[in-house]
Scaffold this motif. Structure first.
Motif, short mmCIF file in Angstrom:
data_model
loop_
_atom_site.label_atom_id
_atom_site.label_comp_id
_atom_site.label_asym_id
_atom_site.label_seq_id
_atom_site.Cartn_x
_atom_site.Cartn_y
_atom_site.Cartn_z
N ILE A 68 0.88 -1.34 0.03
CA ILE A 68 0.03 -0.11 0.16
C ILE A 68 0.97 1.38 -0.05
N ALA A 69 2.12 1.11 0.33
CA ALA A 69 2.94 2.37 0.39
C ALA A 69 3.11 2.92 -1.13
N GLU A 70 2.88 1.96 -2.01
CA GLU A 70 2.95 2.58 -3.37
C GLU A 70 1.84 3.09 -4.05
N ILE A 117 -1.38 6.90 0.21
CA ILE A 117 -0.36 6.46 1.31
C ILE A 117 0.79 7.24 1.17
N LYS A 118 1.37 7.29 -0.01
CA LYS A 118 2.50 8.28 -0.22
C LYS A 118 2.34 9.50 0.10
N ILE A 166 0.36 10.85 2.68
CA ILE A 166 0.25 10.56 4.05
C ILE A 166 1.69 10.41 4.58
N ILE A 167 2.37 9.59 4.25
CA ILE A 167 3.62 9.31 4.73
C ILE A 167 4.56 10.57 4.46
N GLY A 168 4.43 11.41 3.17
CA GLY A 168 5.08 12.40 3.19
C GLY A 168 4.75 13.60 3.97
N GLU A 169 3.50 13.72 4.27
CA GLU A 169 3.01 14.65 5.57
C GLU A 169 3.51 14.19 6.88
N MET A 170 3.83 12.96 7.02
CA MET A 170 4.29 12.77 8.40
C MET A 170 5.63 13.05 8.54
N GLU A 171 6.52 12.77 7.48
CA GLU A 171 7.78 13.07 7.32
C GLU A 171 8.29 14.61 7.34
#
Length: 385
Positions: free
Chosen positions: A271-273, A277-278, A280-285
């Protein structure tokens, strides 16, 4: 976090803690239980001499400063938030002394030697239904002189790390209305711990109620009398946002690892692809990077400042901004993991609960916003004149 490690000494310190993080993380589910406390974590920290991190070298400590302390607190809290917050009070109080040399010398000498020999300390200032000391509440706990001794009576709440404390620094009001900080050995007759801590968040801090009934200590246990107005800037209190940032980092790691490995049958790839989701991950980072730059930037400015009281607003704002950022990071991580994040067996539910405790550690957000608003209004009035 690696980019904020600047020296070999800091690298070695964090390497030792990184070795402990998986162990702390493995034990952390035990801290969901009522009456729990991370005893084994504390022993591991003692084994690497962590409780003497900020103790001045002349007393047998490592003599490290605020930057190393905050780095270490974030790292510990990534392994266990309750462990990080609990030990943070001990090292922070010692660091405040190292910066200000603000205790009575005789009392400081014997207490710091005890710490060098393994003693754990914390302060006890908050009282039930009396309001927060940060809002100006005076202690109802009393101290009276009896010859060369002091006799203390009262109750204190939120006594974190109570199961392992050797000495507790208690705020008391004396016979003439002056507030004094007095060191009370926990094994003194009349001292007891009432296990009242039943919070859903940070349950493992064991922040129980301290009962003091005619507790008698020597007159040389007075550390200091508190001034009517507080002037000391407490950089060490940044261990609070560092703790919650560590919890957020743990949630972020779990969520990214999950996203990179979870392959739904209907999707056929991690799902990371997926774009959502990418994003959201970028927002977390981004949130994590902003929070760290703010936290460690404030630490550096504090250490370099000749007059540290000029940094009080920065300290306050950093606590609020970093803690709120940590909460946002955990909330984003929850979205990635999905409904399974609320499972009792999933660590995400613990991160979600624990990070919210930061809202209730000082300084409080409403107080800071009120101060900022008052300053803005006063400035506007001056501009009009």
């Amino acid at each position: 976090m690696d980019q904020f490690i600047k020296t070999e000494e800091q690298f070695e310190l964090i390497s030792k803690i990184n070795d402990l993080k998986p162990v702390f993380r493995h034990r952390e589910p035990e801290l969901d239980q009522l009456g729990s406390f991370p005893f084994a974590d504390f022993q591991d920290l003692k084994n690497i001499d962590y409780p003497t991190l900020t103790l001045p070298k002349e007393y047998g400590g490592q003599g490290l400063g605020l930057y190393e302390y905050i780095l270490a607190q974030e790292a510990i809290s990534e392994g266990s938030g309750a462990t990080g917050l609990s030990i943070g009070w001990h090292n922070g109080i010692v660091l405040e002394y190292a910066e200000n040399n603000h205790w009575e010398q005789d009392a400081a000498d014997w207490l710091l030697k005890e710490i060098a020999n393994g003693a754990i300390i914390n302060s006890a200032a908050t009282e039930n239904n009396a309001g927060s000391p940060t809002r100006g509440a005076l202690p109802r706990t009393t101290v009276i002189r009896d010859g060369k001794d002091l006799v203390i009576n009262g109750e204190k709440t939120f006594t974190s790390a109570s199961p392992v404390l050797d000495y507790i620094i208690v705020t008391c009001t004396n016979e003439i209305g002056i507030v004094e900080m007095i060191v009370v050995p926990k094994d003194s007759p009349g001292v007891s711990i009432l296990e009242t801590w039943d919070m859903l968040s940070m349950r493992g801090t064991a922040s129980h109620t301290l009962i003091l009934e005619n507790v008698r200590v020597s007159g040389n246990h007075i550390l200091k009398a508190l001034p009517a107005t507080k002037t000391e800037a407490k950089g060490w209190m940044l261990h609070i946002p560092a703790c919650y940032l560590g919890i957020a980092a743990a949630a972020r790691k779990y969520a990214v690892d999950f996203a990179a490995s979870y392959i739904p049958t209907s999707l056929g790839k991690p799902i990371a692809e997926t774009p959502n989701i990418k994003h959201i991950i970028g927002e977390m980072e981004l949130e994590l990077s902003i929070a760290r730059h703010m936290l460690y930037g404030t630490v550096e400015r504090y250490e370099q400042a000749e007059d540290k009281t000029t940094l009080q607003e920065s300290l306050d704002i950093t606590k609020i901004a970093v803690t709120n950022g940590a909460i946002k990071i955990v909330d984003l991580a929850m979205k990635i993991v999905g409904s399974r994040a609320l499972s009792q067996s999933n660590p995400m539910h613990r991160y979600y609960l624990n990070v919210r405790a930061g809202l209730y550690n000082p300084p409080m957000e409403d107080m800071i916003k009120s101060k900022l608003a008052s300053a803005a209004i006063d400035a506007a009035k001056k501009d009009e004149n």
